[in-house]
Scaffold this active site. Sequence first.
Site, PDB file in Angstrom:
ATOM      1  N   MET A  43      38.636  39.503  42.257  1.00  0.00           N
ATOM      2  CA  MET A  43      38.538  39.509  43.714  1.00  0.00           C
ATOM      3  C   MET A  43      37.383  40.405  44.163  1.00  0.00           C
ATOM      4  O   MET A  43      37.329  40.827  45.319  1.00  0.00           O
ATOM      5  CB  MET A  43      39.851  39.962  44.349  1.00  0.00           C
ATOM      6  N   GLY A  44      36.454  40.668  43.249  1.00  0.00           N
ATOM      7  CA  GLY A  44      35.309  41.494  43.602  1.00  0.00           C
ATOM      8  C   GLY A  44      35.642  42.976  43.557  1.00  0.00           C
ATOM      9  O   GLY A  44      36.616  43.393  42.933  1.00  0.00           O
ATOM     10  N   LEU A  46      33.991  45.169  41.894  1.00  0.00           N
ATOM     11  CA  LEU A  46      34.033  45.288  40.436  1.00  0.00           C
ATOM     12  C   LEU A  46      33.935  46.738  39.979  1.00  0.00           C
ATOM     13  O   LEU A  46      33.162  47.529  40.525  1.00  0.00           O
ATOM     14  CB  LEU A  46      32.897  44.476  39.816  1.00  0.00           C
ATOM     15  N   HIS A  50      36.868  45.540  35.217  1.00  0.00           N
ATOM     16  CA  HIS A  50      36.348  44.172  35.272  1.00  0.00           C
ATOM     17  C   HIS A  50      35.229  43.971  34.250  1.00  0.00           C
ATOM     18  O   HIS A  50      35.151  42.929  33.584  1.00  0.00           O
ATOM     19  CB  HIS A  50      35.793  43.870  36.670  1.00  0.00           C
ATOM     20  N   GLU A 162      45.633  43.639  31.242  1.00  0.00           N
ATOM     21  CA  GLU A 162      47.056  43.906  31.072  1.00  0.00           C
ATOM     22  C   GLU A 162      47.611  44.836  32.141  1.00  0.00           C
ATOM     23  O   GLU A 162      48.828  44.994  32.233  1.00  0.00           O
ATOM     24  CB  GLU A 162      47.321  44.501  29.685  1.00  0.00           C
ATOM     25  N   LYS A 163      46.749  45.440  32.950  1.00  0.00           N
ATOM     26  CA  LYS A 163      47.264  46.329  33.999  1.00  0.00           C
ATOM     27  C   LYS A 163      48.217  45.588  34.920  1.00  0.00           C
ATOM     28  O   LYS A 163      49.285  46.087  35.262  1.00  0.00           O
ATOM     29  CB  LYS A 163      46.124  46.947  34.810  1.00  0.00           C
ATOM     30  N   GLN A 167      51.580  39.575  36.327  1.00  0.00           N
ATOM     31  CA  GLN A 167      50.641  38.492  36.624  1.00  0.00           C
ATOM     32  C   GLN A 167      50.215  37.784  35.342  1.00  0.00           C
ATOM     33  O   GLN A 167      50.185  36.546  35.275  1.00  0.00           O
ATOM     34  CB  GLN A 167      49.422  39.059  37.347  1.00  0.00           C
ATOM     35  N   LEU A 198      42.374  52.003  35.833  1.00  0.00           N
ATOM     36  CA  LEU A 198      41.338  51.642  36.794  1.00  0.00           C
ATOM     37  C   LEU A 198      41.841  50.537  37.709  1.00  0.00           C
ATOM     38  O   LEU A 198      42.453  49.566  37.272  1.00  0.00           O
ATOM     39  CB  LEU A 198      40.079  51.169  36.070  1.00  0.00           C
TER      40      LEU A 198
END
Length: 313
Positions: A43-44, A46, A50, A162-163, A167, A198
């Site tokens: 979703m940006g 970054l 990411h 994995e955070k 999901q 993060l």
Amino acid sequence: MTARRPTRFAKGELNVYRAPRDVTDVTRALRSTGRRVVLVPTMGALHEGHLTLIRAAKRVQGAVVVVSIFVNPLQFGAGEDLDAYPRTLDDDLAALRAEGVEIAFTPTVGDMYPYGTRTSVHPGPLGDDLEGASRPGHFAGVLTVVCKLLHIVRPDRAFFGEKDYQQLVLIRQMVTDLNIDTRIVGVPTVREADGLALSSRNRYLDEVEREQAGALSAALLAGMYAASNGAAATLDAARAVLDEVPAIEVDYLQVRDPMLGPVPHEGAARLLVAARLGQTRLLDNIAVDIGASDGIDGHPRVGSPDHQLPWRN
């Protein structure tokens, strides 16, 4: 009726596309030349987490990496400020160029949902549990946009951190249940030096909250060390750490099996926490090994001389 011009693609450069059809055409053409298309949905805003996903994707032999940047309105619920979500497209594209990414997909809401949101993917019972209990409809929004991205890009593999563990589990469930021919790759959580996972949300923490937030990863480590004594001991150890920081409002702290079913009596499991610190909601999780004297799959147990901590607090 004039024929549609082929969509331009410059090898070795960052090619930015907004229209889903352009991305579909380009990735189809690349596959026909033997390239392996891999997808990193974002979703940006970054950050290093990411970029770690992107680097993992680039290690796939013959890969052309597609990074999608789309703030998906379907996964924002009541009371969650969609308009306040950070949008840093210019900086994001600069980061993608620096990483050698060849395709950025940056659609608008109108591009992704030209007919509105009349069709969605239902996540099943797990979608109403854990995060879903606090954010009704969130996972239906996530699965809908991921399903669309997988059909638009048709990647060989798609990479997720994995955070956001629930999901990841639900996306794997969807791909299996809907026979989507994409391998879902989970990448370990990237952390700050003190263990904080993060997240784009970390920017909302003030200086005091940022220091307090380290308690989440400390709690997970405490639970991981206690796991040989069972699930209850795991939770007690983690909760004791969180109780030391009254500013942390815990939403849930649970142990589940790796697919987020009931906690096993012994063996591989996942310790998950969600909490609010000020106005910021934080998530984290870690793999634990419940009630066994030896580690999972023969690896050393936490606390043994051969065990390496995933991070230090």
